[in-house]
Write an enzyme that holds these catalytic residues in place. Structure first.
Site, PDB file in Angstrom:
ATOM      1  N   PRO A  34     -68.363  65.571 -49.876  1.00  0.00           N
ATOM      2  CA  PRO A  34     -67.378  64.673 -50.466  1.00  0.00           C
ATOM      3  C   PRO A  34     -67.829  63.222 -50.574  1.00  0.00           C
ATOM      4  CG  PRO A  34     -66.716  65.347 -48.272  1.00  0.00           C
ATOM      5  CD  PRO A  34     -67.873  66.212 -48.662  1.00  0.00           C
ATOM      6  N   ASN A  35     -67.462  62.637 -51.703  1.00  0.00           N
ATOM      7  CA  ASN A  35     -67.680  61.212 -52.021  1.00  0.00           C
ATOM      8  C   ASN A  35     -69.126  60.867 -52.362  1.00  0.00           C
ATOM      9  OD1 ASN A  35     -64.904  60.432 -51.588  1.00  0.00           O
ATOM     10  ND2 ASN A  35     -65.297  60.772 -49.412  1.00  0.00           N
ATOM     11  N   ARG A  42     -70.787  53.334 -54.233  1.00  0.00           N
ATOM     12  CA  ARG A  42     -70.069  53.483 -52.956  1.00  0.00           C
ATOM     13  C   ARG A  42     -70.805  52.720 -51.847  1.00  0.00           C
ATOM     14  NH1 ARG A  42     -70.025  58.931 -49.169  1.00  0.00           N
ATOM     15  NH2 ARG A  42     -68.551  58.139 -47.614  1.00  0.00           N
ATOM     16  N   TYR A  47     -75.079  52.914 -48.106  1.00  0.00           N
ATOM     17  CA  TYR A  47     -75.684  54.117 -48.686  1.00  0.00           C
ATOM     18  C   TYR A  47     -76.776  53.841 -49.723  1.00  0.00           C
ATOM     19  CZ  TYR A  47     -71.693  56.337 -46.432  1.00  0.00           C
ATOM     20  OH  TYR A  47     -70.790  56.771 -45.500  1.00  0.00           O
ATOM     21  N   ASN A  99     -75.958  67.856 -46.794  1.00  0.00           N
ATOM     22  CA  ASN A  99     -75.291  66.620 -46.393  1.00  0.00           C
ATOM     23  C   ASN A  99     -73.795  66.847 -46.595  1.00  0.00           C
ATOM     24  OD1 ASN A  99     -74.164  64.163 -45.976  1.00  0.00           O
ATOM     25  ND2 ASN A  99     -75.498  63.014 -47.371  1.00  0.00           N
ATOM     26  N   ALA A 102     -68.327  63.514 -44.767  1.00  0.00           N
ATOM     27  CA  ALA A 102     -67.421  63.409 -43.613  1.00  0.00           C
ATOM     28  C   ALA A 102     -67.137  64.760 -42.952  1.00  0.00           C
ATOM     29  CB  ALA A 102     -66.112  62.757 -44.051  1.00  0.00           C
ATOM     30  N   HIS A 105     -68.452  65.794 -39.444  1.00  0.00           N
ATOM     31  CA  HIS A 105     -67.837  65.433 -38.164  1.00  0.00           C
ATOM     32  C   HIS A 105     -66.601  66.260 -37.835  1.00  0.00           C
ATOM     33  CE1 HIS A 105     -70.598  62.213 -38.971  1.00  0.00           C
ATOM     34  NE2 HIS A 105     -69.896  61.823 -40.024  1.00  0.00           N
ATOM     35  N   ASP A 112     -69.501  77.637 -39.018  1.00  0.00           N
ATOM     36  CA  ASP A 112     -69.455  79.106 -38.994  1.00  0.00           C
ATOM     37  C   ASP A 112     -70.192  79.701 -40.190  1.00  0.00           C
ATOM     38  OD1 ASP A 112     -68.037  79.091 -36.653  1.00  0.00           O
ATOM     39  OD2 ASP A 112     -66.091  79.583 -37.551  1.00  0.00           O
ATOM     40  N   GLU A 123     -79.997  69.222 -41.758  1.00  0.00           N
ATOM     41  CA  GLU A 123     -78.869  68.306 -41.944  1.00  0.00           C
ATOM     42  C   GLU A 123     -79.413  66.979 -42.469  1.00  0.00           C
ATOM     43  OE1 GLU A 123     -76.520  67.819 -38.350  1.00  0.00           O
ATOM     44  OE2 GLU A 123     -75.546  66.014 -39.139  1.00  0.00           O
ATOM     45  N   HIS A 125     -78.546  62.943 -43.947  1.00  0.00           N
ATOM     46  CA  HIS A 125     -77.620  61.824 -44.156  1.00  0.00           C
ATOM     47  C   HIS A 125     -78.381  60.625 -44.700  1.00  0.00           C
ATOM     48  CE1 HIS A 125     -74.472  63.914 -42.018  1.00  0.00           C
ATOM     49  NE2 HIS A 125     -75.366  64.220 -41.089  1.00  0.00           N
ATOM     50  N   LEU A 126     -77.742  59.920 -45.630  1.00  0.00           N
ATOM     51  CA  LEU A 126     -78.349  58.688 -46.142  1.00  0.00           C
ATOM     52  C   LEU A 126     -78.331  57.607 -45.075  1.00  0.00           C
ATOM     53  CD1 LEU A 126     -76.277  59.660 -48.939  1.00  0.00           C
ATOM     54  CD2 LEU A 126     -78.361  58.566 -49.725  1.00  0.00           C
ATOM     55  N   SER A 127     -77.155  57.433 -44.469  1.00  0.00           N
ATOM     56  CA  SER A 127     -77.027  56.441 -43.404  1.00  0.00           C
ATOM     57  C   SER A 127     -77.419  57.086 -42.079  1.00  0.00           C
ATOM     58  CB  SER A 127     -75.577  55.944 -43.330  1.00  0.00           C
ATOM     59  OG  SER A 127     -74.727  57.001 -42.889  1.00  0.00           O
ATOM     60  N   ARG A 132     -73.325  54.037 -36.363  1.00  0.00           N
ATOM     61  CA  ARG A 132     -72.090  53.581 -37.004  1.00  0.00           C
ATOM     62  C   ARG A 132     -70.885  53.772 -36.073  1.00  0.00           C
ATOM     63  NH1 ARG A 132     -71.922  56.132 -42.829  1.00  0.00           N
ATOM     64  NH2 ARG A 132     -70.231  54.599 -42.992  1.00  0.00           N
TER      65      ARG A 132
HETATM   66  C1  DQA Z   1     -72.948  60.566 -44.679  1.00  0.00           C
HETATM   67  C2  DQA Z   1     -72.454  60.052 -43.330  1.00  0.00           C
HETATM   68  C3  DQA Z   1     -71.040  60.498 -43.079  1.00  0.00           C
HETATM   69  O1  DQA Z   1     -70.591  59.976 -41.831  1.00  0.00           O
HETATM   70  C4  DQA Z   1     -70.113  59.993 -44.163  1.00  0.00           C
HETATM   71  O2  DQA Z   1     -68.806  60.462 -43.961  1.00  0.00           O
HETATM   72  C5  DQA Z   1     -70.602  60.308 -45.529  1.00  0.00           C
HETATM   73  C6  DQA Z   1     -72.021  60.187 -45.815  1.00  0.00           C
HETATM   74  C7  DQA Z   1     -74.355  60.017 -45.032  1.00  0.00           C
HETATM   75  O3  DQA Z   1     -75.005  60.609 -45.891  1.00  0.00           O
HETATM   76  O4  DQA Z   1     -74.767  59.000 -44.490  1.00  0.00           O
HETATM   77  O5  DQA Z   1     -69.818  60.604 -46.433  1.00  0.00           O
HETATM   78  O6  DQA Z   1     -73.045  61.982 -44.606  1.00  0.00           O
END
Ligand code: DQA
Length: 180
Positions: A34-35, A42, A47, A99, A102, A105, A112, A123, A125-127, A132
C-alpha cells in the site's frame, strides 16, 4: 560421487543445457504494497524521489542481465498480496521480493501466506524502519523471510534481487544436479 568417464562425458551436454534452461526460466515475483504507487511524491525526504515505475524498470533491466524473469506488481490490498503469494508456487515463481508497506507491521495473513508458499522471500524497504517510529520496528513477516534489505531507497530492491538471485540459483542447481 565420481562417475565413470564415459558417463561423465554423456552427462556434460545435458548439464550445460539444463544450466541454460534453468537460468532462462528462473522467475521472481516482486510485490509492493500500500501507498507505494505514490513513490516520487510521497514523503520524498523519507522514500526518495524515484517513482515505482522507475524502480521496476531498473529492477527488470538488472533481472535480464542476471538471467531472471522478473514480474513486478503493486497493490493497496492485503488480500491481493495474500492471493499473489499463495499462487506464486503454482505459477512457477522460484522466489519473492516483498515490500508490504505498512502491512509489514500488522499482517499475520501475509506471514501465513509466506509460510505456506515456502518460497525464499527477501523483505524489502526503501526507508530503514528500525530508525523510524517505534511501531515500525516490528516486522510481522520477518520470520518467514530469508533476510531483509532496508534503508537504501530504490537500491534496496536491486540489492534484494541480487541476494535472491544467489539463493534461487543455488536452489535450482541443487534440484536438478545429478552430482549432489
Ligand atoms: C516501507 C516502510 C513501512 O514502515 C511503511 O509503512 C511503508 C514503506 C518502506 O519501504 O520503507 O509504506 O515499507
Amino acid at each position: 560421487r565420481a562417475l565413470p568417464d564415459a558417463r561423465r562425458g554423456a552427462e556434460a551436454p545435458r548439464r550445460a543445457r539444463m544450466t541454460r534452461e534453468t537460468a532462462a526460466t528462473t522467475r521472481v515475483l516482486c510485490i509492493s504494497g500500500p501507498n507505494l504507487q505514490l513513490l516520487g511524491t510521497r514523503e520524498p525526504g523519507v522514500y526518495g524521489s524515484e517513482t515505482l515505475d522507475q524502480i521496476h524498470a531498473r529492477l527488470e533491466a538488472r533481472s535480464r542481465s542476471l538471467g531472471i524473469a522478473l514480474e513486478a506488481r503493486q497493490t493497496n490490498h492485503e488480500g491481493a498480496i495474500v492471493d499473489w503469494i499463495g499462487n506464486a508456487p503454482a505459477a512457477g515463481f522460484a522466489g519473492l521480493l516483498l515490500n508490504p508497506g505498512a502491512y509489514t507491521h500488522t499482517s499475520i495473513a501475509i506471514l501465513d501466506a509466506l509460510s505456506a508458499a515456502a518460497l525464499p522471500c527477501v523483505e524489502v524497504h526503501l526507508s530503514n524502519p528500525d530508525a523510524r517510529e517505534p511501531f515500525r520496528r516490528r516486522s510481522r513477516i520477518a520470520r518467514a523471510c530469508v533476510g531483509r534489505v532496508a534503508g537504501f531507497g530504490g537500491d534496496s530492491y536491486e540489492l534484494a534481487l541480487r541476494s535472491e538471485e544467489r539463493r534461487v540459483g543455488k536452489e535450482c542447481r541443487s534440484r536438478w544436479s545429478p552430482y549432489h
